[in-house]
Write a protein that holds these residues in place. Structure first.
Motif, PDB file in Angstrom:
ATOM      1  N   ALA A  26       0.838  -1.197   0.000  1.00  7.88           N
ATOM      2  CA  ALA A  26       0.000   0.000   0.000  1.00  7.88           C
ATOM      3  C   ALA A  26       0.870   1.242   0.000  1.00  7.88           C
ATOM      4  CB  ALA A  26      -0.916  -0.023   1.220  1.00  7.88           C
ATOM      5  N   THR A  27       1.458   1.530  -1.140  1.00  9.50           N
ATOM      6  CA  THR A  27       2.272   2.738  -1.260  1.00  9.50           C
ATOM      7  C   THR A  27       2.156   3.321  -2.659  1.00  9.50           C
ATOM      8  OG1 THR A  27       4.483   3.683  -0.971  1.00  9.50           O
ATOM      9  CG2 THR A  27       4.392   1.505  -1.986  1.00  9.50           C
ATOM     10  N   ASN A  28       2.292   4.622  -2.741  1.00  5.18           N
ATOM     11  CA  ASN A  28       2.417   5.308  -4.032  1.00  5.18           C
ATOM     12  C   ASN A  28       3.845   5.801  -4.237  1.00  5.18           C
ATOM     13  OD1 ASN A  28      -0.357   5.191  -4.859  1.00  5.18           O
ATOM     14  ND2 ASN A  28      -0.796   6.660  -3.220  1.00  5.18           N
ATOM     15  N   ASN A  29       4.745   5.381  -3.363  1.00  7.97           N
ATOM     16  CA  ASN A  29       6.129   5.855  -3.385  1.00  7.97           C
ATOM     17  C   ASN A  29       7.001   4.774  -4.045  1.00  7.97           C
ATOM     18  OD1 ASN A  29       8.847   6.231  -2.563  1.00  7.97           O
ATOM     19  ND2 ASN A  29       8.196   7.587  -0.910  1.00  7.97           N
ATOM     20  N   GLY A  31      10.119   4.653  -4.639  1.00 10.08           N
ATOM     21  CA  GLY A  31      11.366   4.387  -3.932  1.00 10.08           C
ATOM     22  C   GLY A  31      11.170   3.364  -2.821  1.00 10.08           C
ATOM     23  N   LYS A  32      10.101   3.542  -2.057  1.00 11.40           N
ATOM     24  CA  LYS A  32       9.784   2.581  -0.996  1.00 11.40           C
ATOM     25  C   LYS A  32       9.536   1.194  -1.572  1.00 11.40           C
ATOM     26  CE  LYS A  32       7.114   5.193   2.388  1.00 11.40           C
ATOM     27  NZ  LYS A  32       5.780   5.261   3.013  1.00 11.40           N
ATOM     28  N   LEU A  33       8.743   1.150  -2.637  1.00 17.38           N
ATOM     29  CA  LEU A  33       8.385  -0.138  -3.235  1.00 17.38           C
ATOM     30  C   LEU A  33       9.641  -0.899  -3.649  1.00 17.38           C
ATOM     31  CD1 LEU A  33       6.096  -2.015  -4.270  1.00 17.38           C
ATOM     32  CD2 LEU A  33       6.287  -0.814  -6.469  1.00 17.38           C
ATOM     33  N   ILE A  73      -3.454   2.103   8.854  1.00 17.15           N
ATOM     34  CA  ILE A  73      -4.538   2.650   8.002  1.00 17.15           C
ATOM     35  C   ILE A  73      -4.324   2.213   6.556  1.00 17.15           C
ATOM     36  CG2 ILE A  73      -5.380   4.812   6.965  1.00 17.15           C
ATOM     37  CD1 ILE A  73      -4.952   6.130   9.776  1.00 17.15           C
ATOM     38  N   LYS A  74      -3.085   2.334   6.067  1.00 15.93           N
ATOM     39  CA  LYS A  74      -2.795   1.999   4.659  1.00 15.93           C
ATOM     40  C   LYS A  74      -2.902   0.495   4.414  1.00 15.93           C
ATOM     41  CE  LYS A  74       1.022   4.775   4.814  1.00 15.93           C
ATOM     42  NZ  LYS A  74       2.215   5.534   4.408  1.00 15.93           N
ATOM     43  N   ALA A  75      -2.347  -0.311   5.329  1.00 16.11           N
ATOM     44  CA  ALA A  75      -2.358  -1.773   5.121  1.00 16.11           C
ATOM     45  C   ALA A  75      -3.790  -2.305   5.146  1.00 16.11           C
ATOM     46  CB  ALA A  75      -1.502  -2.461   6.181  1.00 16.11           C
ATOM     47  N   TYR A 175      14.336  12.802   1.661  1.00 16.82           N
ATOM     48  CA  TYR A 175      15.392  13.602   2.301  1.00 16.82           C
ATOM     49  C   TYR A 175      16.776  12.953   2.188  1.00 16.82           C
ATOM     50  CZ  TYR A 175      11.352  15.906   4.428  1.00 16.82           C
ATOM     51  OH  TYR A 175      10.163  16.571   4.626  1.00 16.82           O
ATOM     52  N   ASP A 176      16.898  11.872   1.415  1.00 12.42           N
ATOM     53  CA  ASP A 176      18.182  11.157   1.343  1.00 12.42           C
ATOM     54  C   ASP A 176      19.372  12.052   0.993  1.00 12.42           C
ATOM     55  OD1 ASP A 176      17.218   8.733   2.174  1.00 12.42           O
ATOM     56  OD2 ASP A 176      16.992   7.891   0.160  1.00 12.42           O
ATOM     57  N   PRO A 177      19.246  13.030   0.075  1.00 11.17           N
ATOM     58  CA  PRO A 177      20.435  13.834  -0.265  1.00 11.17           C
ATOM     59  C   PRO A 177      20.954  14.687   0.901  1.00 11.17           C
ATOM     60  CG  PRO A 177      18.748  14.026  -1.969  1.00 11.17           C
ATOM     61  CD  PRO A 177      18.103  13.339  -0.799  1.00 11.17           C
ATOM     62  N   GLU A 196      23.339  -0.982   0.005  1.00 10.20           N
ATOM     63  CA  GLU A 196      23.982  -0.308   1.147  1.00 10.20           C
ATOM     64  C   GLU A 196      22.931   0.409   1.995  1.00 10.20           C
ATOM     65  OE1 GLU A 196      28.410   1.075  -0.244  1.00 10.20           O
ATOM     66  OE2 GLU A 196      26.728   2.054  -1.231  1.00 10.20           O
ATOM     67  N   LYS A 197      21.995   1.073   1.332  1.00  7.97           N
ATOM     68  CA  LYS A 197      20.951   1.780   2.084  1.00  7.97           C
ATOM     69  C   LYS A 197      20.124   0.792   2.899  1.00  7.97           C
ATOM     70  CE  LYS A 197      16.883   4.730   1.895  1.00  7.97           C
ATOM     71  NZ  LYS A 197      15.932   5.571   1.143  1.00  7.97           N
ATOM     72  N   ASN A 198      19.685  -0.302   2.268  1.00  5.27           N
ATOM     73  CA  ASN A 198      18.870  -1.278   3.000  1.00  5.27           C
ATOM     74  C   ASN A 198      19.616  -1.852   4.199  1.00  5.27           C
ATOM     75  OD1 ASN A 198      16.405  -1.191   1.702  1.00  5.27           O
ATOM     76  ND2 ASN A 198      16.932  -2.782   0.212  1.00  5.27           N
ATOM     77  N   HIS A 202      16.457   2.739   8.287  1.00  2.00           N
ATOM     78  CA  HIS A 202      15.279   2.522   9.126  1.00  2.00           C
ATOM     79  C   HIS A 202      14.349   1.485   8.489  1.00  2.00           C
ATOM     80  CE1 HIS A 202      14.794   5.473   6.055  1.00  2.00           C
ATOM     81  NE2 HIS A 202      13.500   5.654   6.264  1.00  2.00           N
ATOM     82  N   ARG A 203      14.083   1.624   7.190  1.00  4.34           N
ATOM     83  CA  ARG A 203      13.158   0.704   6.524  1.00  4.34           C
ATOM     84  C   ARG A 203      13.787  -0.682   6.409  1.00  4.34           C
ATOM     85  NH1 ARG A 203      12.438   3.655   2.866  1.00  4.34           N
ATOM     86  NH2 ARG A 203      10.782   4.768   3.920  1.00  4.34           N
ATOM     87  N   GLY A 204      15.090  -0.726   6.109  1.00  2.70           N
ATOM     88  CA  GLY A 204      15.778  -2.015   6.057  1.00  2.70           C
ATOM     89  C   GLY A 204      15.679  -2.731   7.401  1.00  2.70           C
TER      90      GLY A 204
END
Ligand code: ITT
Length: 217
Positions: A26-29, A31-33, A73-75, A175-177, A196-198, A202-204
């Motif tokens: 449940a995302t429109n992002n 990058g997250k997906l 709410i989204k899930a 805000y990654d940059p 590396e990011k994962n 936080h999400r990783g």
């Protein structure tokens, strides 16, 4: 690309080839997906974005007080709409010098339809008078997974860092940059590969905790 995938922590509890399934994210992002697909690689599980199943998917109003409220709410909205197991992340940036803002308002910090560039510009302005040593911050992510039978699993992750004085890097999103993780001195989050990011994000961390909980580890 295999090198972009996280470690295979095994199958979820009770898994068999016949229980391989589709999970709606449940995302429109975008990058997250991409990060979720990379980090949460259960064999046989297929992650599809809500917007890929219904291009008029109306993202529900995120009016919760916490990341967990909004992820739930989204899930739940996606599970109800599509009748599939559903996963959602709610996340944001907490800046100490701004008393934890933008927090749950991170995606709309510069206004309801703000772009990442507008949000970053507003953050730099808000911190213009804040010296380097006082620009500490953290990303937080809460993920909520609702299985086919309604069972809910929740996991959290954080990533500590500081806010730079100018953006650097082309990777990631949001805000990654501007965010310099403590774990990668001299590099912003946008200068890391997805793997590396994962590994440090936080999400990783939230997805690894979710993965372990679902695998019964
Ligand atoms: P969905 O609700 O559709 O999933 P969203 O981008 O609106 O997408 P959130 O409501 O959870 O997601 O807001 C998260 C915001 O926090 C996001 O838009 C970024 O501005 C910021 N953010 C979260 N995780 C980030 C990350 O890994 N890197 C950079 N910024 C991040």
């Amino acid at each position: 690309m295999d090198s972009e995938k996280g470690p295979d922590l095994g199958h979820p509890a009770g898994w068999s080839a016949s229980t391989a399934k589709t999970v709606v994210v449940a995302t429109n992002n975008a990058g997250k997906l991409a990060e979720i697909r990379s980090a949460l690689a259960f064999p046989g599980w297929h992650f599809v974005a809500a917007g890929e199943l219904d291009n008029e998917w109306p993202s529900p109003e995120e009016d919760g007080a916490t990341f967990e409220d909004n992820a739930r709410i989204k899930a739940l909205a996606a599970r109800e709409r599509f009748g599939l197991a559903a996963l959602a992340d709610d996340s944001g940036l907490e800046v100490d010098a701004l008393d934890g803002e933008p927090g749950v308002h991170s995606s709309r910090y510069a206004g309801p339809c703000a772009t990442d560039a507008e949000n970053n510009a507003r953050l730099l302005l808000a911190l213009a008078e804040v010296p380097v040593g006082a620009r500490t911050a953290r990303f937080r992510s809460t993920v909520v997974f609702v299985d086919d039978d309604g069972t809910e699993t929740v996991a959290d992750g954080t990533c500590e860092g500081t806010i730079g004085s100018e953006g650097r890097g082309e990777g990631g999103f949001g805000y990654d940059p501007l965010f310099q993780p403590d774990a990668t001195p001299g590099r912003t989050m946008a200068e890391l590969s997805m793997a590396e990011k994962n590994a440090i994000s936080h999400r990783g961390a939230a997805l690894r905790a979710l993965h372990a909980a679902l695998a019964g580890l």
